[in-house]
Design a protein around this motif. Structure first.
Motif, PDB file in Angstrom:
ATOM      1  N   ALA A  57       6.928 -19.789 -43.095  1.00  0.00           N
ATOM      2  CA  ALA A  57       5.992 -19.020 -42.271  1.00  0.00           C
ATOM      3  C   ALA A  57       4.675 -18.800 -43.004  1.00  0.00           C
ATOM      4  CB  ALA A  57       6.608 -17.688 -41.869  1.00  0.00           C
TER       5      ALA A  57
ATOM      6  N   LEU B 242       6.224 -17.638 -32.273  1.00  0.00           N
ATOM      7  CA  LEU B 242       5.874 -18.797 -33.092  1.00  0.00           C
ATOM      8  C   LEU B 242       6.156 -20.096 -32.343  1.00  0.00           C
ATOM      9  CD1 LEU B 242       4.849 -19.728 -35.859  1.00  0.00           C
ATOM     10  CD2 LEU B 242       7.213 -19.700 -36.645  1.00  0.00           C
TER      11      LEU B 242
ATOM     12  N   SER C  75       3.051 -22.407 -31.254  1.00  0.00           N
ATOM     13  CA  SER C  75       2.996 -23.738 -31.869  1.00  0.00           C
ATOM     14  C   SER C  75       2.985 -24.845 -30.830  1.00  0.00           C
ATOM     15  CB  SER C  75       4.185 -23.938 -32.802  1.00  0.00           C
ATOM     16  OG  SER C  75       4.138 -23.048 -33.861  1.00  0.00           O
TER      17      SER C  75
END
Length: 152
Positions: free
Chosen positions: A4, A70, A74
């Motif tokens: 991360a 995320l 993404s």
């Protein structure tokens, strides 16, 4: 956690580079000369995301809001980039490319963590199949929705 941090640093560097490149006009002239760079960046980013974001869920790390954010951010950015770089009507190509490069990213993740205990709970058959089923399909759907919205 390390993935991360690396992910955030890479994204921050790309944003800063793009900001200053657009501000002084060098980015536009660079992209006119090197038109294949955006395609290479998108394709490389798919491999990177497949490595860093996999798996959606594993035994010690359940699915939570951060993981969902995320994933959506993404692959939403990937779908948006596909719409800008490849244009409309490329759904089949988007699916195949996303599938293959996501699988390559997962392979990189496996090799990166080879011999570690994390591979035993990350690379289960359910995790592999669900990731390779949901991510390319979701990216293709997001791409299709983005292209349709831009057409209007």
């Amino acid at each position: 956690m390390v993935f991360a941090v690396i992910y955030i640093i890479v994204i921050a560097l790309l944003i800063v580079t793009a900001y200053f490149g657009v501000k002084n006009g060098k980015l536009q002239s660079f992209l006119k000369v090197h038109s294949q760079v955006p395609k290479a960046l998108v394709l490389g980013y798919i491999v990177f995301a497949g490595c860093v974001v996999f798996p959606i869920h594993s035994q010690p790390f359940p699915l939570d809001f951060q993981k969902m954010y995320l994933l959506a951010a993404s692959y939403g950015v990937i779908a948006l980039a596909f719409a800008g770089v490849f244009g409309p009507g490329r759904e089949r190509m988007i699916y195949i490319v996303t599938f293959l490069l996501t699988a390559a990213g997962m392979g990189c993740r496996y090799l990166l963590e080879f011999g570690e205990a994390s591979n035993t709970y990350n690379f289960t058959l359910l995790n592999i199949i669900s990731y390779l089923a949901m991510i390319p399909t979701g990216t293709m759907i997001a791409y299709h929705c983005i292209v349709e919205r831009v057409r209007r």
